[in-house]
Design a protein around this motif. Structure first.
Motif, PDB file in Angstrom:
ATOM      1  N   PHE A 131      -6.515  21.492   9.804  1.00 54.74           N
ATOM      2  CA  PHE A 131      -6.567  20.981  11.187  1.00 54.74           C
ATOM      3  C   PHE A 131      -5.355  21.471  11.963  1.00 54.74           C
ATOM      4  O   PHE A 131      -4.289  21.718  11.401  1.00 54.74           O
ATOM      5  CB  PHE A 131      -6.554  19.443  11.202  1.00 54.74           C
ATOM      6  N   THR A 132      -5.549  21.599  13.252  1.00 55.11           N
ATOM      7  CA  THR A 132      -4.438  21.808  14.179  1.00 55.11           C
ATOM      8  C   THR A 132      -4.405  20.625  15.127  1.00 55.11           C
ATOM      9  O   THR A 132      -5.452  20.128  15.559  1.00 55.11           O
ATOM     10  CB  THR A 132      -4.600  23.114  14.984  1.00 55.11           C
ATOM     11  N   ARG A 133      -3.201  20.148  15.453  1.00 52.27           N
ATOM     12  CA  ARG A 133      -3.037  18.995  16.345  1.00 52.27           C
ATOM     13  C   ARG A 133      -2.274  19.424  17.583  1.00 52.27           C
ATOM     14  O   ARG A 133      -1.263  20.127  17.510  1.00 52.27           O
ATOM     15  CB  ARG A 133      -2.287  17.867  15.640  1.00 52.27           C
ATOM     16  N   MET A 180      -9.315  16.286  -8.181  1.00 50.28           N
ATOM     17  CA  MET A 180      -9.074  16.002  -6.763  1.00 50.28           C
ATOM     18  C   MET A 180      -9.507  14.567  -6.449  1.00 50.28           C
ATOM     19  O   MET A 180     -10.560  14.124  -6.892  1.00 50.28           O
ATOM     20  CB  MET A 180      -9.859  16.980  -5.889  1.00 50.28           C
ATOM     21  N   GLN A 181      -8.683  13.833  -5.706  1.00 51.99           N
ATOM     22  CA  GLN A 181      -9.002  12.462  -5.343  1.00 51.99           C
ATOM     23  C   GLN A 181     -10.088  12.455  -4.274  1.00 51.99           C
ATOM     24  O   GLN A 181      -9.963  13.100  -3.234  1.00 51.99           O
ATOM     25  CB  GLN A 181      -7.751  11.749  -4.834  1.00 51.99           C
ATOM     26  N   ILE A 182     -11.138  11.654  -4.519  1.00 56.10           N
ATOM     27  CA  ILE A 182     -12.276  11.669  -3.612  1.00 56.10           C
ATOM     28  C   ILE A 182     -11.918  11.117  -2.243  1.00 56.10           C
ATOM     29  O   ILE A 182     -12.524  11.491  -1.230  1.00 56.10           O
ATOM     30  CB  ILE A 182     -13.468  10.895  -4.239  1.00 56.10           C
ATOM     31  N   GLU A 183     -10.883  10.235  -2.164  1.00 53.74           N
ATOM     32  CA  GLU A 183     -10.509   9.698  -0.843  1.00 53.74           C
ATOM     33  C   GLU A 183      -9.950  10.787   0.068  1.00 53.74           C
ATOM     34  O   GLU A 183     -10.013  10.662   1.300  1.00 53.74           O
ATOM     35  CB  GLU A 183      -9.510   8.552  -0.980  1.00 53.74           C
ATOM     36  N   LEU A 184      -9.434  11.859  -0.519  1.00 55.47           N
ATOM     37  CA  LEU A 184      -8.988  12.984   0.318  1.00 55.47           C
ATOM     38  C   LEU A 184     -10.184  13.635   1.001  1.00 55.47           C
ATOM     39  O   LEU A 184     -10.118  13.995   2.191  1.00 55.47           O
ATOM     40  CB  LEU A 184      -8.237  14.016  -0.532  1.00 55.47           C
ATOM     41  N   ILE A 185     -11.275  13.792   0.258  1.00 55.05           N
ATOM     42  CA  ILE A 185     -12.495  14.376   0.818  1.00 55.05           C
ATOM     43  C   ILE A 185     -13.094  13.444   1.867  1.00 55.05           C
ATOM     44  O   ILE A 185     -13.514  13.883   2.939  1.00 55.05           O
ATOM     45  CB  ILE A 185     -13.514  14.650  -0.304  1.00 55.05           C
ATOM     46  N   GLN A 186     -13.143  12.149   1.556  1.00 55.97           N
ATOM     47  CA  GLN A 186     -13.686  11.173   2.513  1.00 55.97           C
ATOM     48  C   GLN A 186     -12.896  11.190   3.818  1.00 55.97           C
ATOM     49  O   GLN A 186     -13.476  11.131   4.902  1.00 55.97           O
ATOM     50  CB  GLN A 186     -13.660   9.776   1.887  1.00 55.97           C
ATOM     51  N   THR A 187     -11.584  11.277   3.705  1.00 53.46           N
ATOM     52  CA  THR A 187     -10.743  11.293   4.905  1.00 53.46           C
ATOM     53  C   THR A 187     -10.968  12.568   5.702  1.00 53.46           C
ATOM     54  O   THR A 187     -11.077  12.540   6.932  1.00 53.46           O
ATOM     55  CB  THR A 187      -9.263  11.174   4.508  1.00 53.46           C
ATOM     56  N   PHE A 188     -11.057  13.699   5.009  1.00 51.81           N
ATOM     57  CA  PHE A 188     -11.311  14.971   5.692  1.00 51.81           C
ATOM     58  C   PHE A 188     -12.638  14.919   6.451  1.00 51.81           C
ATOM     59  O   PHE A 188     -12.706  15.317   7.629  1.00 51.81           O
ATOM     60  CB  PHE A 188     -11.331  16.110   4.672  1.00 51.81           C
ATOM     61  N   ILE A 189     -13.701  14.435   5.819  1.00 53.48           N
ATOM     62  CA  ILE A 189     -15.021  14.393   6.459  1.00 53.48           C
ATOM     63  C   ILE A 189     -15.003  13.466   7.666  1.00 53.48           C
ATOM     64  O   ILE A 189     -15.564  13.789   8.720  1.00 53.48           O
ATOM     65  CB  ILE A 189     -16.090  13.965   5.436  1.00 53.48           C
ATOM     66  N   ASP A 190     -14.363  12.315   7.533  1.00 55.01           N
ATOM     67  CA  ASP A 190     -14.299  11.401   8.669  1.00 55.01           C
ATOM     68  C   ASP A 190     -13.510  12.017   9.825  1.00 55.01           C
ATOM     69  O   ASP A 190     -13.893  11.891  10.990  1.00 55.01           O
ATOM     70  CB  ASP A 190     -13.652  10.079   8.248  1.00 55.01           C
ATOM     71  N   LEU A 191     -12.432  12.700   9.516  1.00 48.61           N
ATOM     72  CA  LEU A 191     -11.627  13.335  10.557  1.00 48.61           C
ATOM     73  C   LEU A 191     -12.374  14.483  11.227  1.00 48.61           C
ATOM     74  O   LEU A 191     -12.191  14.741  12.425  1.00 48.61           O
ATOM     75  CB  LEU A 191     -10.312  13.824   9.951  1.00 48.61           C
ATOM     76  N   VAL A 234      -3.542   8.640   6.576  1.00 48.62           N
ATOM     77  CA  VAL A 234      -4.463   9.726   6.906  1.00 48.62           C
ATOM     78  C   VAL A 234      -3.721  11.062   6.918  1.00 48.62           C
ATOM     79  O   VAL A 234      -4.178  12.053   6.333  1.00 48.62           O
ATOM     80  CB  VAL A 234      -5.133   9.478   8.272  1.00 48.62           C
ATOM     81  N   SER A 235      -2.563  11.087   7.555  1.00 47.17           N
ATOM     82  CA  SER A 235      -1.782  12.325   7.605  1.00 47.17           C
ATOM     83  C   SER A 235      -1.386  12.778   6.207  1.00 47.17           C
ATOM     84  O   SER A 235      -1.439  13.976   5.880  1.00 47.17           O
ATOM     85  CB  SER A 235      -0.534  12.112   8.470  1.00 47.17           C
ATOM     86  N   GLY A 236      -0.992  11.818   5.355  1.00 42.82           N
ATOM     87  CA  GLY A 236      -0.596  12.156   3.995  1.00 42.82           C
ATOM     88  C   GLY A 236      -1.747  12.714   3.185  1.00 42.82           C
ATOM     89  O   GLY A 236      -1.573  13.666   2.405  1.00 42.82           O
ATOM     90  N   ARG A 237      -2.935  12.142   3.374  1.00 44.04           N
ATOM     91  CA  ARG A 237      -4.099  12.642   2.649  1.00 44.04           C
ATOM     92  C   ARG A 237      -4.458  14.055   3.091  1.00 44.04           C
ATOM     93  O   ARG A 237      -4.834  14.904   2.268  1.00 44.04           O
ATOM     94  CB  ARG A 237      -5.281  11.706   2.854  1.00 44.04           C
ATOM     95  N   VAL A 238      -4.369  14.311   4.400  1.00 45.44           N
ATOM     96  CA  VAL A 238      -4.687  15.651   4.900  1.00 45.44           C
ATOM     97  C   VAL A 238      -3.681  16.660   4.346  1.00 45.44           C
ATOM     98  O   VAL A 238      -4.051  17.762   3.904  1.00 45.44           O
ATOM     99  CB  VAL A 238      -4.692  15.669   6.444  1.00 45.44           C
ATOM    100  N   ARG A 239      -2.394  16.292   4.338  1.00 44.97           N
ATOM    101  CA  ARG A 239      -1.376  17.204   3.789  1.00 44.97           C
ATOM    102  C   ARG A 239      -1.626  17.478   2.312  1.00 44.97           C
ATOM    103  O   ARG A 239      -1.488  18.617   1.846  1.00 44.97           O
ATOM    104  CB  ARG A 239       0.019  16.610   3.992  1.00 44.97           C
ATOM    105  N   ALA A 240      -2.002  16.428   1.567  1.00 41.94           N
ATOM    106  CA  ALA A 240      -2.265  16.607   0.135  1.00 41.94           C
ATOM    107  C   ALA A 240      -3.450  17.541  -0.097  1.00 41.94           C
ATOM    108  O   ALA A 240      -3.421  18.410  -0.986  1.00 41.94           O
ATOM    109  CB  ALA A 240      -2.519  15.254  -0.515  1.00 41.94           C
ATOM    110  N   LEU A 241      -4.500  17.377   0.722  1.00 46.35           N
ATOM    111  CA  LEU A 241      -5.678  18.235   0.577  1.00 46.35           C
ATOM    112  C   LEU A 241      -5.345  19.669   0.957  1.00 46.35           C
ATOM    113  O   LEU A 241      -5.754  20.622   0.268  1.00 46.35           O
ATOM    114  CB  LEU A 241      -6.812  17.687   1.454  1.00 46.35           C
ATOM    115  N   GLU A 242      -4.597  19.822   2.045  1.00 44.63           N
ATOM    116  CA  GLU A 242      -4.195  21.166   2.459  1.00 44.63           C
ATOM    117  C   GLU A 242      -3.321  21.817   1.388  1.00 44.63           C
ATOM    118  O   GLU A 242      -3.433  23.029   1.121  1.00 44.63           O
ATOM    119  CB  GLU A 242      -3.454  21.089   3.790  1.00 44.63           C
ATOM    120  N   GLY A 243      -2.457  21.003   0.744  1.00 46.56           N
ATOM    121  CA  GLY A 243      -1.623  21.544  -0.327  1.00 46.56           C
ATOM    122  C   GLY A 243      -2.446  22.007  -1.511  1.00 46.56           C
ATOM    123  O   GLY A 243      -2.155  23.049  -2.117  1.00 46.56           O
ATOM    124  N   SER A 244      -3.497  21.230  -1.845  1.00 42.36           N
ATOM    125  CA  SER A 244      -4.358  21.611  -2.970  1.00 42.36           C
ATOM    126  C   SER A 244      -5.113  22.898  -2.685  1.00 42.36           C
ATOM    127  O   SER A 244      -5.315  23.726  -3.578  1.00 42.36           O
ATOM    128  CB  SER A 244      -5.351  20.485  -3.280  1.00 42.36           C
TER     129      SER A 244
END
Length: 292
Positions: A48-50, A1-12, A32-42
């Motif tokens: 998140f809900t928007r 798992m790419q750590i920037e996905l985790i960093q983005t999730f925590i910041d969000l 940011v949206s792409g990273r969240v989608r990738a993490l959710e896919g994993s």
């Protein structure tokens, strides 16, 4: 798992704003949206809900959050472990900028004597950044003014320092002029403490957040301000300022903080003991836990 996905999730989780997280991470909102989608896919779950009301964590996001923080902390610690040369352990210490001139050389000496063979990296910073660094594992210990209470962080009150009002113009509070008064903003709580003491001066047009800058300003432009007691005594001895004797001192608590994972490690416990001894009123101050 790419750590920037985790960093983005925590910041969000903190900002609850895709736009704000993009600004803080210096990326585009689409990234940011792409990273969240990738993490959710994993993970196979939405995090998140928007809506027009903002961005909120789903139940799955709430459950994943503590694991994400633990992953980021472990990753940061692993990077430091790999980067430490020659097998030497490095302790990263953050200290409030205003505290660098107080007990700093003694702290370094105490730490090195207590933990021989350990390398130390000291960084002067502000409370908000130090709390973030404790969360991620970028710092091992922080000595600060404004704790940011969180389930992953542990804080103790280790002492307090005193700020005194001095002036180049007067020694009486009633004669302090609002137009030449400089508001102290050394911590998040200080404006409220100050407003309770001096409501007449609470709307001063200039505010400073660092003691060294305040002293330089008094020496160059004059006026009236609160400065750290040793600075006040030095300004008075030099004839630059007079003490405003009837102005109440402002007491600023000093805290030590660390990640809860490190709370019971022997090296961290030893450093906490040293900090209590240096900043406590007489020897080691009693430890007090402050929760989230």
């Amino acid at each position: 798992m790419q750590i920037e996905l985790i960093q983005t999730f925590i910041d969000l989780c903190e900002t609850r704003s895709f736009n704000r997280t993009a600004e803080r991470l210096s990326v585009t909102q689409s990234t940011v949206s792409g990273r969240v989608r990738a993490l959710e896919g994993s993970l196979g779950h939405r995090l998140f809900t928007r809506s027009r009301a903002g961005t909120e964590l789903t139940t799955g996001g709430l459950r994943f959050a503590p694991h994400a923080r633990a992953l980021l902390h472990a990753w940061t610690e692993a990077r430091h472990a790999v980067g430490d040369s020659g097998g030497v352990l490095t302790m990263r210490i953050g200290i409030q900028s205003d505290l660098v001139t107080l007990h700093f050389s003694e702290l370094i000496g105490d730490f090195r004597a207590a933990l021989p063979g350990t390398a130390f990296l000291f960084e002067a910073d502000y409370s908000a950044q130090m709390c973030s660094d404790l969360m991620t594992g970028a710092e091992d210990l922080a000595i600060l003014f404004s704790p940011r209470y969180h389930p992953d962080l542990h804080f103790e009150t280790v002492g307090e320092i005193t700020y005194l009002m001095v002036s180049t113009e007067t020694d009486r509070l009633s004669d302090v002029r609002q137009e030449t008064y400089i508001m102290p903003h050394y911590s998040y709580a200080m404006p409220q403490l100050h407003a309770a003491l001096h409501p007449r001066l609470a709307t001063a047009s200039l505010s400073i957040g660092q003691n060294t800058a305040m002293v330089l300003l008094l020496r160059s432009l004059g006026g009236t301000a609160y400065v750290h007691r040793p600075s006040a005594e030095e300004l008075i001895r030099a004839g630059t300022c007079r003490a405003v004797a009837d102005a109440a001192p402002i007491q600023q608590p000093v805290f030590a903080g660390l990640h809860v994972r490190n709370r019971h490690r022997s090296a961290h416990r030893r450093m906490l003991q040293i900090v209590r001894g240096r900043f406590g009123p007489s020897g080691a101050a009693p430890a007090r836990r402050r929760g989230a």
